[in-house]
Design an enzyme around this catalytic site. Structure first.
Site, PDB file in Angstrom:
ATOM      1  N   SER A  39      32.129  41.251  30.012  1.00  7.64           N
ATOM      2  CA  SER A  39      30.796  41.697  30.970  1.00  7.64           C
ATOM      3  C   SER A  39      31.299  43.389  30.500  1.00  7.64           C
ATOM      4  O   SER A  39      30.920  43.740  29.618  1.00  7.64           O
ATOM      5  CB  SER A  39      31.769  41.974  32.525  1.00  7.64           C
ATOM      6  OG  SER A  39      31.023  42.784  33.496  1.00  7.64           O
ATOM      7  N   ASP A 162      27.379  37.667  34.239  1.00 11.60           N
ATOM      8  CA  ASP A 162      27.653  37.791  34.223  1.00 11.60           C
ATOM      9  C   ASP A 162      28.944  36.966  33.086  1.00 11.60           C
ATOM     10  O   ASP A 162      29.296  35.777  34.229  1.00 11.60           O
ATOM     11  CB  ASP A 162      28.692  38.847  34.804  1.00 11.60           C
ATOM     12  CG  ASP A 162      30.241  39.940  35.008  1.00 11.60           C
ATOM     13  OD1 ASP A 162      31.057  38.973  33.763  1.00 11.60           O
ATOM     14  OD2 ASP A 162      30.323  41.358  34.595  1.00 11.60           O
TER      15      ASP A 162
END
Length: 287
Positions: A39, A162
């Site tokens: 991320s 993510d």
């Protein structure tokens, strides 16, 4: 010394802490054979591999003034709290407000992986430099697409969320890739404990098109805690060196307070200075 790996956990704006550590690594010429980010951690790593000191910090300070960066307005206008197409395209292409040094990243001998979640399978996919191109950073968008908060990223018929959904701290992946030693940058304090996700009925409903992502969220806290435990186990064995915030001023993944983010960044600088000699000893390096 063997193969030394660098792991950077995500955490949205909490990555201001790790950004400080990466800047210190650049100051002292500390490099790695392998790096993997999740991320916002992946977003920070590319600046580090590009040799761009202070670049990450600008995203936790001056760029906060950009109304298209992130926030409720972005969510209402684009359906994503973090405007990933703005962050990882408009802002960082060659003529953007803060260009990423693509050439330096590609020339850096460090192997790079970015963790994503395959939305259809609910499993981790590890993207590499081969998935980056000048002015095309879809892989970073994919790694940062937080479910519910952001729209998923689509590329070549695949849908991504993510990477933190399934592999927040990819220590097992780094070991699988042959790393003998690991430096791990955690965005949460040493005593942090993740609990189960709130509102499971809601996110199962909102993620009805990707039920395996919702199921992965159900057990995310268990996977996360297992990865942290592995990090601490390796630390005791002398195979891992962990940086965790010595003090937490209250930064969340969505903090938009520049003063607070600067404080968290400066905590990272101080933590590095306090542990620099220990790190160098761990790396068996003298500067």
């Amino acid at each position: 010394m063997g193969k030394v790996g660098l792991i950077m956990e995500g955490g949205g704006m909490r990555c201001a802490y790790g950004a400080a550590l990466l800047d210190k690594f650049l100051d002292d010429g500390i490099s790695f054979n392998y790096a993997i980010g999740v991320s916002a951690g992946a977003g920070c790593l590319v600046s580090y591999l590009g040799g761009q000191r202070d670049r990450n910090f600008r995203f936790y300070s001056i760029h906060l003034n950009d109304p298209d960066y992130f926030g409720a307005r972005c969510f209402l206008r684009n359906g994503s709290f973090f405007n990933l197409s703005h962050i990882y395209h408009d802002m960082i292409i060659h003529d953007g407000v803060d260009p990423l040094n693509y050439r330096n990243i590609m020339d850096n001998p460090c192997e790079l992986e970015m963790v994503t979640t395959n939305a259809h399978h609910g499993t981790a996919e590890y993207l590499t430099k081969d998935d980056l191109a000048q002015d095309d950073y879809w892989a970073l968008m994919a790694s940062c697409a937080i479910p519910i908060v952001c729209k998923p990223t689509s590329h070549n018929g695949r849908i991504y969320y993510d990477g933190g959904v399934v592999d927040s701290i990819p220590v097992a992946r780094a070991l699988f890739k042959g790393c003998d030693k690991l430096v791990v940058l955690l965005s949460k304090s040493r005593d942090y404990k993740m609990t189960s996700q709130k509102y499971p009925l809601l996110y199962h409903m909102l993620l009805h098109r990707y039920p395996l992502v919702a199921k992965a969220l159900d057990k995310r806290h268990l996977v996360y805690e297992a990865s942290r435990s592995k990090c601490f186990e390796l630390e005791k064995k002398g195979q891992a060196f962990l940086f965790t915030p010595s003090h937490d001023p209250g930064v969340t993944p969505y903090t938009k307070n520049a003063t607070l983010l600067k404080e968290f960044y400066e905590i990272g600088l101080q933590d590095y200075d306090n542990r620099k000699e220990m790190l160098l000893q761990f790396l068996n390096t003298s500067l």
